[in-house]
Design an enzyme around this catalytic site. Structure first.
Site, PDB file in Angstrom:
ATOM      1  N   ARG A 162       7.791  31.088  41.137  1.00 40.62           N
ATOM      2  CA  ARG A 162       9.244  30.987  40.944  1.00 40.62           C
ATOM      3  C   ARG A 162       9.808  30.241  42.395  1.00 40.62           C
ATOM      4  O   ARG A 162       9.300  30.219  43.601  1.00 40.62           O
ATOM      5  CB  ARG A 162      10.058  32.364  41.113  1.00 40.62           C
ATOM      6  CG  ARG A 162       9.376  33.145  42.131  1.00 40.62           C
ATOM      7  CD  ARG A 162       9.402  34.769  41.831  1.00 40.62           C
ATOM      8  NE  ARG A 162       8.488  34.942  40.770  1.00 40.62           N
ATOM      9  CZ  ARG A 162       8.405  36.273  40.201  1.00 40.62           C
ATOM     10  NH1 ARG A 162       8.809  37.251  40.612  1.00 40.62           N
ATOM     11  NH2 ARG A 162       7.402  36.333  39.207  1.00 40.62           N
ATOM     12  N   ARG A 197      15.757  29.075  38.907  1.00 38.21           N
ATOM     13  CA  ARG A 197      14.935  30.113  38.594  1.00 38.21           C
ATOM     14  C   ARG A 197      14.685  30.335  37.149  1.00 38.21           C
ATOM     15  O   ARG A 197      15.751  30.163  36.343  1.00 38.21           O
ATOM     16  CB  ARG A 197      15.405  31.463  39.166  1.00 38.21           C
ATOM     17  CG  ARG A 197      14.718  32.904  38.497  1.00 38.21           C
ATOM     18  CD  ARG A 197      13.337  32.855  39.106  1.00 38.21           C
ATOM     19  NE  ARG A 197      12.426  33.712  38.461  1.00 38.21           N
ATOM     20  CZ  ARG A 197      12.441  35.122  38.837  1.00 38.21           C
ATOM     21  NH1 ARG A 197      13.117  35.688  40.157  1.00 38.21           N
ATOM     22  NH2 ARG A 197      11.700  36.117  38.304  1.00 38.21           N
TER      23      ARG A 197
END
Length: 157
Positions: free
Chosen positions: A90, A81
């Site tokens: 993401r 991430r």
């Protein structure tokens, strides 16, 4: 304590990332997966990129809310991430939605999640696993559904 965690991904193999997040939550010290919704597909909200795969997990935890948040961030980081800008696409996004019936407002954590009642991608999977749930300070989650009726969401499994 039962905590609810929102799970989302729209980079890489998003479905696999969501499944892996559930497994990692269940294996994390002090956590046990209590229930998990199916996968739901939604368009990005206040963001761009591919559609998201979303789910909600109920986690039975002995961790306090801030320690649970740290655990969620650790799992996100294990998935690579990055946070280059607000609402960036993401590989994995984990949000602490609710921590029992607690209301928490600190510089690093706000629970219940301040926008959960405005997001179909949270409400639909949450209501799948907890149809009678009440959002502290807001009321029944089911009563929030009309406010998100214009947000497209598709149940995948």
């Amino acid at each position: 304590m039962i905590a609810y965690v929102g799970i989302g991904a729209n980079l890489g193999d998003a479905r696999a990332n969501v499944r892996d997040a559930l497994a990692r939550l269940n294996a994390y010290p002090g956590c046990r997966l209590h229930a998990a919704s199916g996968s739901w597909r939604t368009a990005p909200v206040d963001s761009s990129g591919d559609d998201y795969i979303n789910a909600v997990a109920a986690v039975d935890t002995g961790l306090d809310a801030h320690a649970l948040l740290a655990a969620l961030m650790h799992i996100e980081q294990a998935h690579g991430r990055e946070r280059p800008y607000r609402n960036a696409p993401r590989t994995l996004d984990l949000d602490l939605l609710m921590y029992g019936d607690a209301i928490i407002d600190t510089p690093t954590l706000v629970v219940p999640h301040p926008r959960m009642h405005e997001r179909a991608f949270v409400l639909a999977p949450l209501l799948e696993i907890a149809p009678d749930i009440v959002i502290p300070g807001r009321g029944r989650a089911a009563d929030c559904l009309p406010g998100v009726a214009d947000q497209a969401i598709i149940k995948l499994d």
